[in-house]
Design a protein around this motif. Structure first.
Motif, PDB file in Angstrom:
ATOM      1  N   ALA A 247      40.203  36.791  15.044  1.00  0.00           N
ATOM      2  CA  ALA A 247      41.382  37.057  14.226  1.00  0.00           C
ATOM      3  C   ALA A 247      41.872  35.809  13.516  1.00  0.00           C
ATOM      4  O   ALA A 247      42.451  35.895  12.417  1.00  0.00           O
ATOM      5  CB  ALA A 247      42.494  37.629  15.103  1.00  0.00           C
ATOM      6  N   LEU A 248      41.641  34.635  14.100  1.00  0.00           N
ATOM      7  CA  LEU A 248      42.078  33.379  13.499  1.00  0.00           C
ATOM      8  C   LEU A 248      41.019  32.757  12.606  1.00  0.00           C
ATOM      9  O   LEU A 248      41.210  31.637  12.117  1.00  0.00           O
ATOM     10  CB  LEU A 248      42.462  32.382  14.609  1.00  0.00           C
ATOM     11  N   ARG A 249      39.912  33.441  12.390  1.00  0.00           N
ATOM     12  CA  ARG A 249      38.820  32.874  11.587  1.00  0.00           C
ATOM     13  C   ARG A 249      39.232  32.779  10.118  1.00  0.00           C
ATOM     14  O   ARG A 249      39.867  33.716   9.597  1.00  0.00           O
ATOM     15  CB  ARG A 249      37.566  33.743  11.730  1.00  0.00           C
ATOM     16  N   PRO A 250      38.907  31.692   9.443  1.00  0.00           N
ATOM     17  CA  PRO A 250      39.238  31.594   8.007  1.00  0.00           C
ATOM     18  C   PRO A 250      38.569  32.717   7.221  1.00  0.00           C
ATOM     19  O   PRO A 250      37.393  33.041   7.415  1.00  0.00           O
ATOM     20  CB  PRO A 250      38.668  30.224   7.607  1.00  0.00           C
ATOM     21  N   GLY A 251      39.330  33.344   6.340  1.00  0.00           N
ATOM     22  CA  GLY A 251      38.810  34.457   5.567  1.00  0.00           C
ATOM     23  C   GLY A 251      39.067  35.808   6.195  1.00  0.00           C
ATOM     24  O   GLY A 251      38.695  36.828   5.617  1.00  0.00           O
ATOM     25  N   GLY A 252      39.690  35.829   7.363  1.00  0.00           N
ATOM     26  CA  GLY A 252      40.014  37.098   7.997  1.00  0.00           C
ATOM     27  C   GLY A 252      38.987  37.507   9.034  1.00  0.00           C
ATOM     28  O   GLY A 252      37.834  37.049   9.016  1.00  0.00           O
ATOM     29  N   PRO A 253      39.362  38.386   9.966  1.00  0.00           N
ATOM     30  CA  PRO A 253      38.441  38.805  11.019  1.00  0.00           C
ATOM     31  C   PRO A 253      37.409  39.803  10.503  1.00  0.00           C
ATOM     32  O   PRO A 253      37.661  40.532   9.534  1.00  0.00           O
ATOM     33  CB  PRO A 253      39.371  39.455  12.050  1.00  0.00           C
ATOM     34  N   PRO A 254      36.253  39.872  11.143  1.00  0.00           N
ATOM     35  CA  PRO A 254      35.255  40.879  10.762  1.00  0.00           C
ATOM     36  C   PRO A 254      35.563  42.225  11.408  1.00  0.00           C
ATOM     37  O   PRO A 254      36.488  42.356  12.216  1.00  0.00           O
ATOM     38  CB  PRO A 254      33.958  40.289  11.306  1.00  0.00           C
ATOM     39  N   SER A 255      34.794  43.220  11.043  1.00  0.00           N
ATOM     40  CA  SER A 255      34.848  44.507  11.735  1.00  0.00           C
ATOM     41  C   SER A 255      34.078  44.366  13.041  1.00  0.00           C
ATOM     42  O   SER A 255      32.884  44.040  13.038  1.00  0.00           O
ATOM     43  CB  SER A 255      34.240  45.606  10.861  1.00  0.00           C
ATOM     44  N   PHE A 256      34.756  44.604  14.158  1.00  0.00           N
ATOM     45  CA  PHE A 256      34.199  44.310  15.483  1.00  0.00           C
ATOM     46  C   PHE A 256      33.932  45.616  16.228  1.00  0.00           C
ATOM     47  O   PHE A 256      34.824  46.463  16.374  1.00  0.00           O
ATOM     48  CB  PHE A 256      35.185  43.440  16.269  1.00  0.00           C
ATOM     49  N   ARG A 257      32.711  45.766  16.690  1.00  0.00           N
ATOM     50  CA  ARG A 257      32.334  46.928  17.498  1.00  0.00           C
ATOM     51  C   ARG A 257      31.817  46.440  18.838  1.00  0.00           C
ATOM     52  O   ARG A 257      31.018  45.496  18.909  1.00  0.00           O
ATOM     53  CB  ARG A 257      31.252  47.760  16.788  1.00  0.00           C
ATOM     54  N   LEU A 258      32.269  47.086  19.915  1.00  0.00           N
ATOM     55  CA  LEU A 258      31.917  46.692  21.274  1.00  0.00           C
ATOM     56  C   LEU A 258      31.349  47.883  22.021  1.00  0.00           C
ATOM     57  O   LEU A 258      31.943  48.968  22.028  1.00  0.00           O
ATOM     58  CB  LEU A 258      33.154  46.152  22.014  1.00  0.00           C
ATOM     59  N   THR A 259      30.186  47.676  22.642  1.00  0.00           N
ATOM     60  CA  THR A 259      29.574  48.680  23.509  1.00  0.00           C
ATOM     61  C   THR A 259      29.568  48.133  24.933  1.00  0.00           C
ATOM     62  O   THR A 259      28.918  47.122  25.206  1.00  0.00           O
ATOM     63  CB  THR A 259      28.132  49.001  23.070  1.00  0.00           C
ATOM     64  N   GLY A 260      30.310  48.779  25.817  1.00  0.00           N
ATOM     65  CA  GLY A 260      30.423  48.329  27.201  1.00  0.00           C
ATOM     66  C   GLY A 260      29.630  49.216  28.136  1.00  0.00           C
ATOM     67  O   GLY A 260      29.773  50.446  28.108  1.00  0.00           O
ATOM     68  N   VAL A 261      28.801  48.618  28.961  1.00  0.00           N
ATOM     69  CA  VAL A 261      27.974  49.341  29.933  1.00  0.00           C
ATOM     70  C   VAL A 261      28.548  49.111  31.315  1.00  0.00           C
ATOM     71  O   VAL A 261      28.892  47.975  31.686  1.00  0.00           O
ATOM     72  CB  VAL A 261      26.503  48.867  29.879  1.00  0.00           C
TER      73      VAL A 261
END
Length: 410
Positions: A247-261
């Protein structure tokens, strides 16, 4: 001033009997008749014959240890190093001297053992007992396992705890005691609470998560669509820090997808969904586009590559960058033939940009019983010793540096 270095010495010790000084707390008696492994007091050398030429009025060397009336007793020291007695045997005064000092009772030998020497003997007793168990020499193992609690009582901190647990395990081997497995299921909420307390008290898991997140963050630099596959998500404690960093990355955060097993729950609750809700609320708070999917699998070998792909077709021009994360999960596959190769094939099929793996170096599952016992004893002694030194309530540990090589050894 420190005493000179002597091979052996004897002296007369003066203590206050009437005032309560000069007495020792006796350890529990040890039966030394059944085995050569039992502890035996060091006998005192016989007193030298009286020399008629010596002045009878000459007083022996005395050292005062307490106030009040005094009583004499002879002591024999095995060695002196810089003025510190390593081990010694103190015998009670003769009946006549005891009567004059107001004491009564037979002479009782008292063994005074140095704490450092007792620690070395404790480790030797543990290893010797494990070797006797491996050779099925249960007579010698029983004699040794009886000494371990007495030697462990002289220690403090982590070593005392480790010796107590390993001594109990050896006692179960010697007496062939196998506790019945607990058929009751651990409450899922209580298990989560225990894991949270472990995470807060143990620095190693936090350090593993921090290092893995840093590597994933660097691999995602400049990417607009990222996907993390976590082979053991548990309570998802690793990912809020990564979400905040994105979220603090310059240029804005990416679209984040998480798969939890995760494994199936004993109470048949959907724990993975609860983890996803918590992470989604946190991502919404810091304004990160977040998607989550939970996969229930009894073992990682049940996973297939298509399970880790997006639900729909990828219409975006920029491809999704994948990271695979595994923290203390792959070693569980060693007991299943071909399971590790199957999981590695699944990882290759999804073509990740980075794979982060955290595992312990210690090998507790191969070799003889003595090899596994020695490796486990070293591993847990190092870990508990470092945890003892890093305790927040230990002011002495806070003022001293961490054990050298502790983190590397773990």
């Amino acid at each position: 001033p420190p005493a000179p270095r002597l091979a052996s010495t004897s002296s007369t010790v003066t203590g206050g009997a009437a005032a309560g000084g000069g007495f020792f707390d006796l350890p529990p008696p040890v039966d030394s008749s059944s085995s050569t492994y039992a502890l035996k007091p060091i006998p005192s050398p016989p007193p030298p014959a009286a020399d008629p030429s010596t002045d009878s009025a000459r007083e022996p060397k005395r050292m005062r240890t307490g106030g009040g009336s005094t009583s004499s007793s002879s002591s024999s020291s095995s060695s002196l190093d810089g003025g510190r007695t390593r081990s010694s045997v103190v015998e009670a005064a003769p009946p006549a001297a005891q009567a004059s000092a107001g004491a009564s009772g037979p002479a009782v030998p008292v063994v005074v053992v140095d704490t450092q020497e007792a620690g070395i003997r404790l480790v030797h007793a543990l290893l010797a007992c494990a070797e006797a168990v491996q050779q099925e020499n249960f007579t010698a193992a029983e004699a040794l396992v009886k000494q371990i609690p007495m030697l462990a009582s002289s220690q403090g901190g982590a070593m005392r705890k480790v010796a107590a647990y390993f001594g109990e395990a050896l006692a179960r081997r010697v007496y062939r005691f196998r506790p019945a497995p607990d058929s009751s299921l651990l409450d899922a909420a209580f298990a989560d609470l225990l894991h949270a307390h472990f995470y807060e008290s143990c620095p190693y898991l936090k350090f593993a998560h921090f290092t893995a997140n840093q590597a994933i963050l660097e691999a995602f630099a400049g990417c607009r669509r990222v996907h993390v596959v976590d082979f053991g998500i548990k309570q998802g404690m690793q990912w809020p820090a990564l979400l905040q960093a994105l979220a603090l990355r310059p240029g804005g955060p990416p679209s984040f997808r998480l798969t939890g097993v995760g494994p199936p729950q004993p109470d048949e609750t959907d724990a993975l969904q609860q983890v996803g809700w918590k992470l989604a609320q946190f991502a919404h708070t810091i304004r990160v586009d977040f998607q989550y999917r939970g996969l229930v699998a009894a073992t990682l070998a049940d996973l297939e590559p298509f399970m880790l792909q997006p639900d729909g077709e990828d219409t975006d021009d920029e491809p999704e960058v994948i990271a695979v994360n595994s923290v203390f999960e792959l070693h569980r596959l060693l007991a299943q033939p071909g399971a590790l190769e199957k999981v590695l094939g699944t990882v290759r099929a999804v073509r990740p940009r980075i794979v982060t793996v955290v595992e312990q170096e210690a090998n507790h599952n191969s070799g003889s019983f003595l090899d596994r016992f020695t490796e486990s004893l070293h591993f847990y002694s190092t870990m508990w010793d470092s945890l003892e030194g890093a305790g927040s309530g230990n002011s002495a540990a806070e003022a001293s540096p961490a054990p050298a090589g502790g983190t590397d050894q773990v």
